[in-house]
Design a protein around this motif. Structure first.
Motif, PDB file in Angstrom:
ATOM      1  N   ASN B   5       0.829  -1.208   0.000  1.00  0.00           N
ATOM      2  CA  ASN B   5       0.000   0.000   0.000  1.00  0.00           C
ATOM      3  C   ASN B   5       0.856   1.247   0.000  1.00  0.00           C
ATOM      4  O   ASN B   5       0.566   2.240  -0.667  1.00  0.00           O
ATOM      5  N   THR B   6       1.977   1.193   0.724  1.00  0.00           N
ATOM      6  CA  THR B   6       2.852   2.363   0.793  1.00  0.00           C
ATOM      7  C   THR B   6       3.451   2.672  -0.566  1.00  0.00           C
ATOM      8  O   THR B   6       3.612   3.833  -0.941  1.00  0.00           O
ATOM      9  N   GLN B   7       3.741   1.639  -1.301  1.00  0.00           N
ATOM     10  CA  GLN B   7       4.319   1.873  -2.620  1.00  0.00           C
ATOM     11  C   GLN B   7       3.315   2.524  -3.543  1.00  0.00           C
ATOM     12  O   GLN B   7       3.667   3.373  -4.367  1.00  0.00           O
ATOM     13  N   ILE B   8       2.043   2.155  -3.392  1.00  0.00           N
ATOM     14  CA  ILE B   8       1.008   2.764  -4.229  1.00  0.00           C
ATOM     15  C   ILE B   8       0.870   4.238  -3.897  1.00  0.00           C
ATOM     16  O   ILE B   8       0.785   5.092  -4.787  1.00  0.00           O
ATOM     17  N   VAL B   9       0.855   4.544  -2.617  1.00  0.00           N
ATOM     18  CA  VAL B   9       0.755   5.949  -2.212  1.00  0.00           C
ATOM     19  C   VAL B   9       1.892   6.745  -2.833  1.00  0.00           C
ATOM     20  O   VAL B   9       1.704   7.820  -3.419  1.00  0.00           O
ATOM     21  N   PHE B  10       3.101   6.193  -2.718  1.00  0.00           N
ATOM     22  CA  PHE B  10       4.260   6.909  -3.262  1.00  0.00           C
ATOM     23  C   PHE B  10       4.130   7.081  -4.770  1.00  0.00           C
ATOM     24  O   PHE B  10       4.300   8.178  -5.305  1.00  0.00           O
ATOM     25  N   ASP B  11       3.833   5.979  -5.451  1.00  0.00           N
ATOM     26  CA  ASP B  11       3.797   6.062  -6.910  1.00  0.00           C
ATOM     27  C   ASP B  11       2.768   7.081  -7.380  1.00  0.00           C
ATOM     28  O   ASP B  11       3.012   7.839  -8.317  1.00  0.00           O
ATOM     29  N   ASN B  12       1.606   7.104  -6.719  1.00  0.00           N
ATOM     30  CA  ASN B  12       0.586   8.068  -7.126  1.00  0.00           C
ATOM     31  C   ASN B  12       1.077   9.495  -6.936  1.00  0.00           C
ATOM     32  O   ASN B  12       0.998  10.343  -7.821  1.00  0.00           O
ATOM     33  N   ILE B 173      13.090  -1.015   0.303  1.00  0.00           N
ATOM     34  CA  ILE B 173      13.264  -0.290  -0.953  1.00  0.00           C
ATOM     35  C   ILE B 173      12.031  -0.364  -1.835  1.00  0.00           C
ATOM     36  O   ILE B 173      11.503   0.670  -2.269  1.00  0.00           O
ATOM     37  N   GLU B 174      11.540  -1.574  -2.109  1.00  0.00           N
ATOM     38  CA  GLU B 174      10.426  -1.684  -3.047  1.00  0.00           C
ATOM     39  C   GLU B 174       9.136  -1.122  -2.480  1.00  0.00           C
ATOM     40  O   GLU B 174       8.234  -0.772  -3.226  1.00  0.00           O
TER      41      GLU B 174
ATOM     42  N   SER C 364       8.064  17.359   0.136  1.00  0.00           N
ATOM     43  CA  SER C 364       6.840  16.655   0.495  1.00  0.00           C
ATOM     44  C   SER C 364       7.198  15.514   1.425  1.00  0.00           C
ATOM     45  O   SER C 364       7.902  14.584   1.038  1.00  0.00           O
ATOM     46  N   VAL C 365       6.689  15.563   2.652  1.00  0.00           N
ATOM     47  CA  VAL C 365       7.111  14.572   3.629  1.00  0.00           C
ATOM     48  C   VAL C 365       6.748  13.159   3.176  1.00  0.00           C
ATOM     49  O   VAL C 365       7.475  12.211   3.422  1.00  0.00           O
ATOM     50  N   ALA C 366       5.629  13.034   2.447  1.00  0.00           N
ATOM     51  CA  ALA C 366       5.241  11.687   2.007  1.00  0.00           C
ATOM     52  C   ALA C 366       6.262  11.133   1.020  1.00  0.00           C
ATOM     53  O   ALA C 366       6.669   9.976   1.101  1.00  0.00           O
ATOM     54  N   LEU C 367       6.691  11.965   0.068  1.00  0.00           N
ATOM     55  CA  LEU C 367       7.683  11.498  -0.895  1.00  0.00           C
ATOM     56  C   LEU C 367       9.015  11.282  -0.222  1.00  0.00           C
ATOM     57  O   LEU C 367       9.774  10.373  -0.564  1.00  0.00           O
ATOM     58  N   ASP C 368       9.310  12.128   0.776  1.00  0.00           N
ATOM     59  CA  ASP C 368      10.602  12.016   1.422  1.00  0.00           C
ATOM     60  C   ASP C 368      10.767  10.679   2.121  1.00  0.00           C
ATOM     61  O   ASP C 368      11.884  10.185   2.269  1.00  0.00           O
ATOM     62  N   HIS C 369       9.651  10.098   2.512  1.00  0.00           N
ATOM     63  CA  HIS C 369       9.757   8.793   3.171  1.00  0.00           C
ATOM     64  C   HIS C 369      10.317   7.726   2.258  1.00  0.00           C
ATOM     65  O   HIS C 369      10.813   6.710   2.716  1.00  0.00           O
TER      66      HIS C 369
END
Lengths: 86, 237, 800
Positions: B5-12, B173-174, C364-369
């Protein structure tokens, strides 16, 4: 004039020390605030009279005052930030 | 392939940022190149009217109006970025910690849960130069695994991260998620893995000469496999 | 000019205080450090070009990476910019030199020796090897016993001293030595950028000084600021980045200012929106102090804080938007000439845009993570620092080369240099954005990560970029000898420095220009413009008499003193402690005292123009302004020390209660003593003003005596506390914070007392009584400040 300032400074210190001996009677937060307030007052007196800021050209005293305000704001900001986080 | 889920948040979010970045970048570069070419010095060029000359301070030039436009447009764009970031952060770090959906359950555990106590915490610890993972065990001492972090798929995993010596940083990482591993402090992250497989954990803060090999593996396993591993590895010891 | 006496080469360059020569020294030295740090980078880039490489051991790799960062940030970027500031800025504002020329020279020599110390650290154990950010607790003595880090700390302390001296100097110069009519708003953007940079330096560097000092003390004396659980990692993180973020703007702004002046020159039109550009720079400088938390997004400071820092960090990009758009708009309906300087300036803007945009990602703190600690960050800041700052400074090099040397460089070679640099730069750094999964500062990686190809590409780019700089050095070196004469104004530019010959004579202006109301320059006395001051021939040689040995001697003394403090080998393995190397310490101290005496007794006069533009400090004398500025930096310094005390105290679950550790009576006595000494200090000033010799001697003696009393009581207290066994420095944070904070204050008291002795000696010789009381006044300003600090320390340590 300088002697008067001196007397106030000594008196202020005296108050601080006496306050310390009755420290248990006052809430800690207030105690610290009063102490810091007294310290700030003494510092202001020294700056204004001994360092002559009261009589210096406005430009200089503004320069110092603005600098001090900015510095204290930054310090307070850091302090607050350290406490908002867990 | 969405791995967590975290990867999806990041990618979006990264996608939104990159779309806007490319647009802004292209506009700015195109403008620059256009202006340089259009107004380049040619043999026939003459100095413009308002060329300042030595001997006089140049007059001011420019409208406040243009500046205002720039500032307004930028503010709108940046506000979009701020709000989308906030939304993402609220997902990654919700106001209250999401409950681990799966409490490393064996019947004894479920009893504990039923009694109203919270699930024992899962902890990752940084050392120079390896990671250990403490799985909570209901009756025995916590059993640390070195270098391999096993989790069941499609479950909410809540992880406390700390360090036993220096300042490290725990990053999967992923999964695009990381947090600092600081001695004396515990930082909590959580994630939901969607696919079985092996992923990479690495240290992201320079911690000494062994920093470059301070890795670990994240093994996402089917629930049943995880259960049997956990049972064998912990309860019987 | 033909009857000039030119001193022998060595003597001239070692003893000069002329701003132009000091400027050249800064430029050349910073380029040497640039080459050194660049070679370090090429080496570790080669190491990284293929997986599982063993060209560099991990240990050496970490050292190379760290020293590369430290050298580039402290010993290249700012000094390069200040080389220009030294040479060109006085010319641009119509001043003949800086306010304090010997102090200026001293700044340079401190800078040089500090760089020597940093390079020396490689040869003593291992150089600092934990990244230029030096996170705790890995920098503690337990994890890094090598003395290389101690020497590195000494180098950093020395360069901060250099920078502080420069800040005071430039500030006073820019406020008090502008030519008549050169109002602040008439200044070109480059001086404005330097002024803003100086303000940032003044507020940021004391924090760094405190941090490095505390790190050194932790390592040398076993205190616990950064190695304890209660202090430790986050204390360093905060104190370092409070400085660290403004620092990266400090290394950027001069280049931005330079670019903002170069572009209009080669576009043949005035700068668009110059006042908005300057306003934006000020805004960015102010905001830069409230964004440092974005370096701590994943440390666990809580969502509220991180959201706040996201907002401030994204907000800081707004002023930069305005600056970039304004610079680009300057090109509208212009006549754009693509010479080397403008190519580099425009290229720098383009690369800065990429760097800035990617900075917003990291805000952006979210991206920084996901991006924290990865090569995305590395790419971002290199786009700004190399793409923006270095390219901008190189533009300055080509722009001002004719002015400094009087010769033109080879334009075609310069254009090739630009092309190679620009292409090589992008090949070097753009792939690193794509390596956003790869951690920073890893000595090698396995092939299975797939990071190999992009790393290889990046290294190729590195060699192209590095190789391109050879063209720069070749061009400048050869052109300096054989280039065609450039004349005073090869670019047909319009700022004041172009009105002078190339290179300018030692005294710069024959007659200081005056700027009239309509903005025109006037040189020399013309009817209706009495502002131009005419200086007779007697002044033309005075800069050649401006040679002084004391700056370099003083800097050398400080260098060996600090080397002595940090070069001692560890005495015992656990707990690690270091033996100071007393011979060097003594030599350094003695040499330092000698230089102080020599400095003050030297007959060195700075000609102060009678008519200068000095808003807003018209009535404030130069030295007084300098001292108040210095005190401002001290406020931040002590503020950080006290803040560190607050930090560790509030993070500690227990702390000794009031009155249990310290005798309040002692503290009361010390406060009274110091307050009285302030009274005697002011009495000294009064005595001097009214010319009373006995009064002055008595008050100075009184101040000195009270200072001794203060230190005596303090020493007694220290001994009592230390020998009780419970409260030694190594025993936890209450001890640490007490000893260090009051100790630093005590050092200031001691320094003040040395000043009293000096003043006493001079009084006995009859000085200060005939209207020249200023030294007493200045001493008083310092002494009362030290008193004020104690006024705060007393309640904070003894009463709460």
């Amino acid at each position: 004039m300088y002697l008067l300032v001196f007397a106030i400074l000594v008196g202020g210190t005296d108050i601080e020390v006496n306050l310390a001996s009755v420290q248990s009677a006052i809430p800690y937060g207030e105690y610290v605030s009063i102490l810091l307030g007294l310290a700030a007052l003494k510092a202001a007196l020294i700056a204004m009279f001994y360092q002559h800021l009261k009589y210096e050209p406005k430009s200089l005293s503004t320069w110092v005052l603005v600098g001090l305000v900015i510095a204290s704001l930054l310090m307070s900001l850091s302090f607050i930030q350290l406490h908002v986080g867990h | 392939m969405a791995v967590s889920n975290t990867q999806i948040v990041f990618d979006n979010l990264y996608g939104i940022f990159t779309d806007l970045a490319v647009i802004v970048g292209l506009i700015v570069f195109a403008l620059m190149v256009y202006l340089i070419i259009r107004y380049r010095d040619k043999r026939s060029s003459q100095d413009p009217e308002d060329t300042p000359r030595l001997g006089r301070i140049p007059l001011g030039r420019g409208h406040g109006r243009n500046v205002l436009t720039t500032v307004t447009l930028s503010t709108i764009l940046l506000a979009v970025l701020i709000f989308t970031s906030f939304a993402a952060v609220d997902v990654l770090f919700p106001a209250s910690e999401p409950p681990a959906t799966w409490c490393y359950g064996i019947p004894a555990y479920n009893q504990t849960q039923a009694a109203g106590q919270s699930c024992p915490r899962l902890e990752a610890s940084g050392h120079q130069f390896y990671w250990t993972f403490n799985y909570p065990v209901p009756l025995a001492k916590p059993h640390p695994e070195v270098g391999i972090f096993r989790v069941p798929v499609n479950s909410t995993v809540v992880l406390d991260v700390t360090s036993t010596d220096v300042f490290h940083d725990f990053g999967i990482i992923e999964f695009k998620i990381k947090t600092d591993a600081i001695p004396g402090r515990t930082n909590t992250i959580w994630f939901v893995p969607y696919h079985n497989g092996t992923y990479t954990i690495q240290c992201f803060e320079l911690c000494g000469t062994g920093h470059y090999y301070m890795t670990a593996s994240l093994k996402v396993m089917p629930v049943a496999d995880f259960l049997s591993w956990y049972h064998n590895a912990t309860v019987t010891k | 000019m033909s009857d000039e006496i030119v001193p022998a080469r060595a003597r001239r360059w070692l003893f000069t205080t002329n701003h132009k020569e000091v400027g050249v020294l800064y430029l050349v030295t910073s380029l040497f450090f640039f080459i050194a740090a660049g070679l370090l980078a090429l080496t570790f880039r080669t190491q990284l070009s293929v997986p599982n490489n063993n060209l560099l051991s991990p240990d050496l790799y970490n050292q190379f990476v760290t020293v590369h960062g430290l050298l580039m940030i402290f010993w290249v970027l700012s000094p390069f910019a200040f080389g220009f500031a030294n040479y060109i800025l006085p010319l641009q504002i119509g001043a003949r030199d800086l306010a304090f020329p010997r102090l200026n020279a001293m700044s340079y020599w401190f800078y040089l020796f500090s760089g020597v110390a940093m390079i020396m650290s490689f040869f003593f154990g291992s150089a600092p090897d934990l990244g230029w950010t030096l996170y705790s607790p890995q920098t503690s003595v337990q994890y890094t016993p090598s003395i290389g880090l101690n020497i590195g700390a000494a180098a950093l302390i020395l360069i901060v001293v250099s920078i502080t001296m420069s800040s005071v100097n430039f500030l006073v110069t820019m406020f008090k030595m502008r030519a008549p009519g050169m109002k602040l708003r008439h200044m070109p953007v480059f001086p404005w950028a330097i002024l803003i940079t100086i303000f940032m330096m003044l507020y940021a560097f004391p924090s760094f000084l405190a941090a490095v000092l505390l790190l050194y003390v932790d390592r040398a004396f076993g205190t616990f600021y950064f190695s304890s659980i209660q202090g430790g990692a986050l204390l360093w993180d905060n104190v370092f980045w409070f400085f660290g973020h403004p620092e990266v703007y400090i290394v950027l702004f001069p280049a931005l200012g330079l670019i903002a002046d170069v572009i209009p020159t080669f576009a043949r039109r005035p700068l668009y929106g110059s006042k908005y550009i300057i306003g934006s720079m000020i805004a960015a400088a102010v905001i830069s102090f409230i964004v440092w938390g974005h370096h701590m997004f994943v440390t666990g400071i809580g969502v509220t804080s991180t959201k706040l820092y996201t907002v401030t960090t994204i907000a800081v990009s707004l002023p930069f938007d305005v600056m970039v758009i304004a610079m680009i708009e300057t090109l509208v309906k212009a006549r754009v000439k693509l010479k080397a300087a403008s190519l580099f300036a425009l290229g720098a803007v383009a690369l800065f845009v990429i760097g800035g945009i990617t900075g917003v990602y990291l805000a952006s703190v979210a991206l920084d993570h996901a991006l924290r600690g990865t090569y995305f960050v590395v790419a971002h800041f290199h786009y700004i620092m190399v793409g923006g700052s270095i390219m901008g400074l190189i533009a300055g090099l080509y722009y001002w080369f004719p002015k400094i040397t009087g010769r033109m460089y080879n334009e075609n070679l310069a254009r090739i240099h630009f092309g190679m640099s620009f292409v090589g730069f992008n090949i070097l750094y753009f792939p690193q954005f794509l390596l956003l999964d790869m951690p920073r500062r890893i000595a090698t990686y396995s092939a299975s990560t797939g990071w190999g190809p992009l790393n290889f590409l990046s290294t190729v780019g590195g060699f192209i970029f590095g190789g391109a700089q050879l063209l720069l050095f070749l061009n400048l070196f050869l052109s300096q000898r054989h280039g065609s004469p450039s004349g005073p104004n090869p670019w047909d530019a319009w700022t004041l420095e172009w009105s002078l010959p190339s290179p300018p004579p030692p005294h710069d202006f024959d007659t200081v220009p005056a700027i009239a109301e309509d903005g025109t320059y006037h040189f020399g006395n013309s009817p209706g413009y009495p502002n131009g001051s005419r200086i007779g021939n007697g002044y033309a040689h005075s800069h050649l008499e401006g040679l002084s040995p004391w700056p370099i001697v003083m800097a050398f003394a400080a260098f060996i003193f600090f080397l002595g403090l940090t070069i001692g080998q560890p005495t015992s393995p656990t707990p690690v402690s270091y033996k100071p190397f007393w011979p060097l310490i003594f030599d350094g101290a003695i040499l330092g005292v000698i230089s102080l005496f020599g400095y003050s007794r030297e007959r060195f006069s700075v000609h102060e123009e009678s008519r200068v533009e000095s808003w807003p400090f018209r009535e404030v004398p130069n030295v007084k302004l300098g001292i108040w500025t210095f005190l401002g930096a001290e406020v931040i310094f002590f503020g950080v020390l006290i803040g560190a005390y607050f930090f560790v105290r509030t993070n500690s679950p227990t702390w000794p209660a009031v009155g249990t550790l310290f005798t309040i009576r002692n503290g009361f006595a010390m406060t009274l003593i110091l307050l009285t000494s302030s009274l005697t200090a002011i009495m000294a000033l009064v005595s001097a003003k009214i010319g009373s010799r006995n009064g002055l001697i008595a008050s100075l003696l009184g101040t000195f005596g009270l200072g001794i009393a203060f230190l005596y009581v303090k020493a007694g207290e220290w001994i009592e506390l230390g020998s009780s066994g419970v409260f030694s420095v190594a025993n936890g944070l209450p001890a640490t914070s007490y000893f260090i904070t009051t100790g630093t204050h005590g050092v200031h008291v001691f320094a003040g007392m040395c000043m009293t002795v000096y003043l006493l000696v001079n009084t006995l010789k009859g000085r200060y009584l005939k209207g020249d009381y200023h030294a007493i006044e200045h001493f008083g300003l310092y002494w009362h400040f030290v008193d004020i600090v104690w006024v705060f320390l007393f309640p904070l340590f003894y009463l709460i």
